[in-house]
Design a protein around this motif. Sequence first.
Motif, PDB file in Angstrom:
ATOM      1  N   TYR A 325       6.637   9.465   2.152  1.00 24.18           N
ATOM      2  CA  TYR A 325       6.284   8.394   1.206  1.00 24.18           C
ATOM      3  C   TYR A 325       7.153   7.172   1.452  1.00 24.18           C
ATOM      4  CZ  TYR A 325       3.689  11.641  -1.832  1.00 24.18           C
ATOM      5  OH  TYR A 325       2.783  12.524  -2.343  1.00 24.18           O
ATOM      6  N   ASP A 326       6.765   6.056   0.824  1.00 25.03           N
ATOM      7  CA  ASP A 326       7.621   4.879   0.846  1.00 25.03           C
ATOM      8  C   ASP A 326       8.807   5.123  -0.105  1.00 25.03           C
ATOM      9  OD1 ASP A 326       6.680   4.535  -1.769  1.00 25.03           O
ATOM     10  OD2 ASP A 326       5.351   2.878  -1.269  1.00 25.03           O
ATOM     11  N   ALA A 327       9.757   4.193  -0.112  1.00 23.89           N
ATOM     12  CA  ALA A 327      11.009   4.390  -0.867  1.00 23.89           C
ATOM     13  C   ALA A 327      10.758   4.601  -2.367  1.00 23.89           C
ATOM     14  CB  ALA A 327      11.936   3.212  -0.641  1.00 23.89           C
ATOM     15  N   PHE A 328       9.828   3.838  -2.964  1.00 28.04           N
ATOM     16  CA  PHE A 328       9.553   3.972  -4.406  1.00 28.04           C
ATOM     17  C   PHE A 328       9.089   5.387  -4.737  1.00 28.04           C
ATOM     18  CE2 PHE A 328       6.197   3.958  -7.731  1.00 28.04           C
ATOM     19  CZ  PHE A 328       6.986   3.653  -8.834  1.00 28.04           C
ATOM     20  N   SER A 329       8.100   5.883  -3.990  1.00 28.18           N
ATOM     21  CA  SER A 329       7.548   7.202  -4.273  1.00 28.18           C
ATOM     22  C   SER A 329       8.547   8.318  -3.959  1.00 28.18           C
ATOM     23  CB  SER A 329       6.251   7.419  -3.486  1.00 28.18           C
ATOM     24  OG  SER A 329       5.305   6.435  -3.855  1.00 28.18           O
ATOM     25  N   MET A 330       9.375   8.125  -2.943  1.00 26.15           N
ATOM     26  CA  MET A 330      10.402   9.128  -2.620  1.00 26.15           C
ATOM     27  C   MET A 330      11.360   9.270  -3.799  1.00 26.15           C
ATOM     28  SD  MET A 330       9.848  10.539   0.334  1.00 26.15           S
ATOM     29  CE  MET A 330      11.388  11.415   0.631  1.00 26.15           C
ATOM     30  N   GLY A 331      11.633   8.149  -4.474  1.00 26.64           N
ATOM     31  CA  GLY A 331      12.553   8.150  -5.611  1.00 26.64           C
ATOM     32  C   GLY A 331      12.020   8.925  -6.810  1.00 26.64           C
TER      33      GLY A 331
END
Length: 334
Positions: A325-331
């Motif tokens: 995922y991108d950084a937002f979704s990984m978070g």
Amino acid sequence: MDIKKINLGNQGLVVPAIGLGCMGMTGFEAGNMYGKADEQEAIATIHRSLELGGNFLDTADLYGPFKNEQLIARAIAGKRKDYIIATKFGWEIDDNEKVTWAINGRKEYLKKAVERSLKHLQTDYIDLYYMHRLDKNTPIEETVEAMADLVKEGKVGYLGLSEVSSETIRRAHAVHPITAVQSEYSLFERTVEARGILQTLKELGIGFVAYSPLGRGFLSGQIRQLEDLPEDDFRRAIPRFQEQYFEKNRELVKAIELLAEQKGVTSSQLALAWIISKGILPIPGTKRRRYVEQNIAATHIQLTREDQNKLEAIIPLGTDTGNPYDAFSMGLLD
């Protein structure tokens, strides 16, 4: 040949050995997920899946929002009892049907979310109800207690969680038995194995459902260059599909294709058979009949221990294939 049935967890839910992920069958507020939607073909795919014994459908209120649940309602009209429906809540959707991109696991929100899903699915019960992501501001015990109330009320048959840690699973399961946990899992993505989550599930008698079992299409071998993805395809934002990983991952897929060729199957079928051989339920997403037929055929492929080892040697546990995922979704992962 019928699909063999498996127990998903030990609470009594029996499902076919492969499910059908429905997300890609409708458009999505966040942009293009997997190309253009074709409702007629999507409904025909759901019907073809049922003919072949594939009656487990996976959706969520987020997809659309609500468009996916509505599509399923149209597809199963008059045949509700023939299908096992799994849907999810948790991504907050406001009263104007807009996704706020917050996660909400509070009791009041859950009550609203389930009523909306029942309405959009045009049914009075949901077979398996998942919390889509962990609400880090609400104790998991509180959310699961509210979900357990839905079981008592007969609105929900079984409870599930998605993308959660072993600790969260244990805490949730202590409040009410969890039937299934859903996370991304494929030859490309084995984090749940590396983190000991699969071990926890085994110990507690909870089933595991693998979404994106084909690495979001990478393992199908159809994506040979970045240009194969449409300009607005959300996969372009995922590290795994970006330049620094793309070529390396293509080489891994080629090695899998070689093994598949030796067995006289497609790379997709081999990747699915690998998951099934581990007692895990894959839910590959497709909106086309020919792919649902191919995917269901994978349930009949027998893999030896040697086959499994060969596959796992191509992409050993811990191989860095890029974040899913991108950084937002990984978070937002637990």
